[in-house]
Scaffold this active site. Structure first.
Site, PDB file in Angstrom:
ATOM      1  CE  LYS A 122      16.485  45.108 103.491  1.00 35.46           C
ATOM      2  NZ  LYS A 122      16.920  44.791 102.064  1.00 35.46           N
TER       3      LYS A 122
HETATM    4  C1  E4P Z   1      14.434  43.155 100.114  1.00 33.97           C
HETATM    5  O1  E4P Z   1      14.586  43.852 101.104  1.00 33.97           O
HETATM    6  C2  E4P Z   1      14.914  41.997 100.123  1.00 33.97           C
HETATM    7  O2  E4P Z   1      16.472  41.781 100.632  1.00 33.97           O
HETATM    8  C3  E4P Z   1      14.830  41.108  99.096  1.00 33.97           C
HETATM    9  O3  E4P Z   1      13.627  41.348  98.556  1.00 33.97           O
HETATM   10  C4  E4P Z   1      15.220  39.801  98.956  1.00 33.97           C
HETATM   11  O4  E4P Z   1      14.689  39.073  97.951  1.00 33.97           O
HETATM   12  P1  E4P Z   1      15.480  37.668  97.559  1.00 33.97           P
HETATM   13  O5  E4P Z   1      14.924  36.575  98.521  1.00 33.97           O
HETATM   14  O6  E4P Z   1      14.907  37.390  95.885  1.00 33.97           O
HETATM   15  O7  E4P Z   1      17.062  37.611  97.363  1.00 33.97           O
END
Ligand code: E4P
Length: 217
Positions: free
Chosen positions: A84
């Protein structure tokens, strides 16, 4: 639509996996911090033992060389690790090289369609538009999903649209209607998706009527 769980918590991952509908996992540094992960690479290895599908593990370097070194280490943990990478210039360069090396990537922190276009051109496996965080600032997160799906469709990009920062079941439904490939969500949202009060009321009545029948009444 593929369902990913958005957590680093092993118990939550096991719970979602036990339902038989889990296609992958996304983690991020905040989710790891929330449960106090100390050995990050060891923790990702444990997740990959539970889940066969793609498991996103995020780099924390912000320079190309650092991202490449971290990402290659992460990708070596298991074949289902997806590196990622944040949607910044150095990240786009890293995604291009990871793609050339056959390493899967999830381009994260996407808040606009031009950003998503750049990520697809670099060859990202997944693009992660953050719906909830846009909604939080009075901007229509779902409109971004629609734009990306349309743009990718126009050019046949293989990058999968991974709806992220999901807060509630309607986000999942709307993203599914728009054709997002994946939704990543907390366990609470996965569980909320299957709940309906009429199901609970109906089951309660069926069971009470059955018990009455057995009692001969
Ligand atoms: C997933 O890959 C993201 O990091 C995540 O959905 C972020 O979510 P949030 O905005 O609730 O922290």
């Amino acid at each position: 639509m593929k369902f990913f769980i958005d957590t680093a918590d092993l118990a939550e991952i096991r719970e979602a996996h036990s339902m038989g509908i889990l296609d992958g996992v996304t983690t991020n540094p905040s989710l790891c911090a929330k449960i106090g992960v100390k050995d990050f690479e060891g923790h990702i290895a444990k997740i990959c033992e539970i889940v066969d599908g793609d498991v996103s593990a995020e780099v924390v370097s912000t320079d190309y060389a650092g991202m490449m070194a971290e990402g290659r280490r992460l990708a070596a943990i298991a074949p289902n690790v997806v590196v990622k990478v944040p949607l910044i210039k150095e990240g786009i360069k890293a995604i291009k090289t990871f793609t050339e090396e056959g390493i899967k990537t999830n381009c994260t922190l996407c808040f606009s369609s031009p950003q998503a276009l750049i990520a697809a051109k670099a060859g990202a496996t997944y693009i992660s538009p953050f719906i909830g965080r846009l909604d939080d600032i009075s901007t229509d997160g779902m409109r971004l999903i629609a734009e990306i799906v349309e743009i990718y469709g126009n050019y046949g990009f293989a990058t999968e649209v991974l709806a992220a920062s999901i807060r509630h079941p309607l986000h999942v439904v709307e993203a599914a209607k728009l054709g997002a490939d994946v939704a990543t969500m907390p366990l609470s949202v996965i569980e909320a998706l299957l709940k309906h009060p009429l199901t609970d009321i109906g089951l309660d009545k069926f069971l009470k009527d059955w018990a009455k029948l057995q009692a001969g009444g």
